[in-house]
Design a protein around this motif. Structure first.
Motif, PDB file in Angstrom:
ATOM      1  N   LEU A   1      -5.991   3.922  -8.546  1.00 18.49           N
ATOM      2  CA  LEU A   1      -7.500   3.712  -8.030  1.00 18.49           C
ATOM      3  C   LEU A   1      -8.208   4.141  -9.253  1.00 18.49           C
ATOM      4  O   LEU A   1      -9.609   3.864  -9.613  1.00 18.49           O
TER       5      LEU A   1
ATOM      6  N   ILE B   1      -9.705  -0.174  -2.878  1.00 15.84           N
ATOM      7  CA  ILE B   1      -8.116  -0.218  -2.354  1.00 15.84           C
ATOM      8  C   ILE B   1      -7.903  -1.743  -2.077  1.00 15.84           C
ATOM      9  O   ILE B   1      -7.116  -2.378  -2.665  1.00 15.84           O
TER      10      ILE B   1
ATOM     11  N   LEU C   1       0.750  -1.076   0.125  1.00 16.14           N
ATOM     12  CA  LEU C   1      -0.032   0.055  -0.094  1.00 16.14           C
ATOM     13  C   LEU C   1       0.942   1.128  -0.016  1.00 16.14           C
ATOM     14  O   LEU C   1       0.580   2.262  -0.434  1.00 16.14           O
TER      15      LEU C   1
ATOM     16  N   LEU D   1      -1.685   4.540  -1.139  1.00 18.01           N
ATOM     17  CA  LEU D   1      -2.702   3.989  -0.671  1.00 18.01           C
ATOM     18  C   LEU D   1      -3.119   3.833   0.534  1.00 18.01           C
ATOM     19  O   LEU D   1      -4.271   3.632   1.336  1.00 18.01           O
TER      20      LEU D   1
ATOM     21  N   CYS E   1      -7.389  -3.874  -4.943  1.00 18.06           N
ATOM     22  CA  CYS E   1      -6.176  -3.683  -5.688  1.00 18.06           C
ATOM     23  C   CYS E   1      -5.274  -4.682  -4.808  1.00 18.06           C
ATOM     24  O   CYS E   1      -4.357  -5.356  -5.164  1.00 18.06           O
TER      25      CYS E   1
END
Length: 488
Positions: free
Chosen positions: A168, A314, A160, A275, A317
């Motif tokens: 995103l 998120i 992250l 993120l 991902c």
């Protein structure tokens, strides 16, 4: 697939081999197509199981196995499952059941029939499926090793921290913003007609984004207006602007974080923020989304709204990156009950657990809205008299009251949750048909990865953990739970 009452018998050795022991395997939790596989098939062959006569939810298969320790697993309607009521361990293929076959014990259990009943046979069958003392066994609840949790958290945080909010942004799409001077009524209709749960607020006078309009605002508005009259006056919604409501809301409701600190201003992020930073902003400000805003000016003027970042985006991902390298995150394949996250129905005698808020379909809409506000949750499970899940009422469902101006003709304490849910459903989908899209479910034996993939779907903020077969609610795992666990 099989005629009722037939038994699937599989020879897993040389024909005529006297050392092969008939062994019955049972899957008593229902399904349409059930297969068995295990170490005795080298995990490469799926053996079909047949339904039991008089018990269509019970499947069985008889295999002739060599004496020794075996591992096995079930493939039910396209998903890997194991029987939580049988001995199980963590193996090379995730969580697997274990069985020891001995040459001096008859391994074939009694045949199931409608007269004898499946439950009695199931309990007798369990006594025949045991594990060798030399094989790892789980006498109590399995708990994920602390080291595996720490490794997984570190790797998620590293991932992250390396990715930014730019990751995103979709290839195409639209983001709708509302002017703060719009009447509340008009904004209410826009959210409903556009099918969006939230919208950023634009202050054209100051040239900046100043807030977010969410379903919670409409819930608070309707409760506030109804408290001052028998019905919701439509002219009140027509004349009051979003800006006026926000000022009123700030006076009535003092927003604080989990530590009691006041929350001020709009939480937003830059496309260059990691993120991890975006996720922290969402969690700390206790919001569902934050706008991703970019400005080419040093003073932040002429901001451009690029996207609305959410925890589900998120999480998507994370799932996409680690899905095919699950070994990098040891906790992904572990059952959710082995990990400290979520809310669970308290066990008998457990005084430390909080009960889960649930409602019956005939409960008033007013009680549902009060519960959403007081409990600070995004949705409430709607259950029948057996606590089996039949639907869920979410904050975003409140926008259905904009249909045909229903809000102007009802009292919140006179409309039931069932009636409110019918407003948002097509005539071809009457209430009573279970809506899997709305009610995302998993079992307590399902892996963390499966729960994460369900929560990564747009609009999903809570997954309900239910009992196999009955759909009785056993726990709830939210997006916030997942991120607080993964980020430590």
């Amino acid at each position: 697939m099989f005629a009722p009452g037939t038994e699937s018998t599989h020879e897993l050795g040389r024909v005529g081999d006297a050392a092969l022991i008939p062994t019955r395997f049972v899957w008593p939790y229902g399904g349409k197509r059930v297969f068995l596989t295990g170490s005795f098939t080298r995990w490469s062959e799926h053996l079909p199981m047949s339904p039991v006569e008089g018990c269509p939810t019970v499947f069985q298969a008889i295999c002739r196995l060599h004496p020794g320790v075996h591992q096995y697993k079930f493939f039910v309607d396209g998903e890997w499952r194991h029987d939580e009521r049988q001995p199980f361990v963590m193996g090379n293929y995730g969580i697997v059941n274990t069985l020891i076959v001995t040459s001096d014990v008859e391994q074939v259990g009694p045949t199931f029939s409608s007269s004898t009943g499946a439950s009695n046979n199931s309990s007798r069958m369990i006594t025949q499926m045991d594990v060798d003392n030399d094989f790892p066994r789980l006498d109590g609840p399995f708990r994920a090793p602390e080291n595996d949790i720490l490794i997984s958290r570190r790797r998620v945080c590293e991932f992250l921290s390396q990715k930014t909010a730019y990751d995103l942004l979709p290839d195409s799409g639209k983001v709708i913003a509302l002017d703060v001077n719009l009447p509340v009524k008009q904004s209410f209709h826009i959210l409903h007609e556009q099918g969006i749960p939230v919208a950023p607020l634009w202050d054209s006078y100051n040239g900046r984004f100043v807030g977010i309009l969410s379903p919670l605002d409409f819930i608070l508005i309707l409760r506030e207006l109804e408290a001052h009259g028998p019905n919701v006056p439509e002219e009140e919604l027509e004349t009051h602007t979003i800006s006026a409501w926000k000022d009123r809301k700030q006076q009535l409701y003092r927003r604080t974080d989990r530590l009691g600190r006041p929350l001020q201003g709009l939480a937003q992020a830059s496309p260059y923020d990691s993120l991890k930073d975006v996720a922290v902003k969402i969690l700390q400000n206790e919001v569902s989304m934050v706008p991703i805003v970019h400005s080419s000016s040093d003073d932040g003027s002429f901001p451009q709204l690029l996207h609305l970042a959410s925890l589900s985006g998120i999480l998507k991902c994370i799932c996409r990156y680690f899905r095919h390298s699950a070994s990098v995150l040891p906790v992904l394949q572990m059952p959710v009950t082995s990990i400290p996250l979520g809310s669970w129905v308290p066990s008998i005698g457990d005084r430390n657990s909080r009960s889960i808020a649930m409602l019956r379909p005939n409960a008033s809409l007013s009680s549902a809205l009060s519960l959403l506000v007081q409990a600070g949750v995004s949705s409430i499970p709607i259950v029948d008299e057996n606590d089996s899940l039949v639907d869920t009422y979410s904050r975003s469902d409140i926008t259905a009251l904009a249909k045909d101006k229903v809000y102007a003709h009802i009292r919140l304490d006179e409309m039931s949750v069932q009636q409110a849910l019918q407003l948002g459903q097509d005539a071809s989908s009457p209430y009573g048909l279970f809506n899997e899209q709305r009610c995302q479910m998993c079992l307590r034996t399902d892996s963390l990865l499966k729960v994460m993939e369900r929560l990564a779907n747009p609009g999903v903020r809570r997954v309900f953990i239910v009992e196999a077969g009955t759909k009785r609610v056993e726990g709830i795992i939210s997006l916030g739970d997942i991120f607080r666990f993964l980020m430590g």
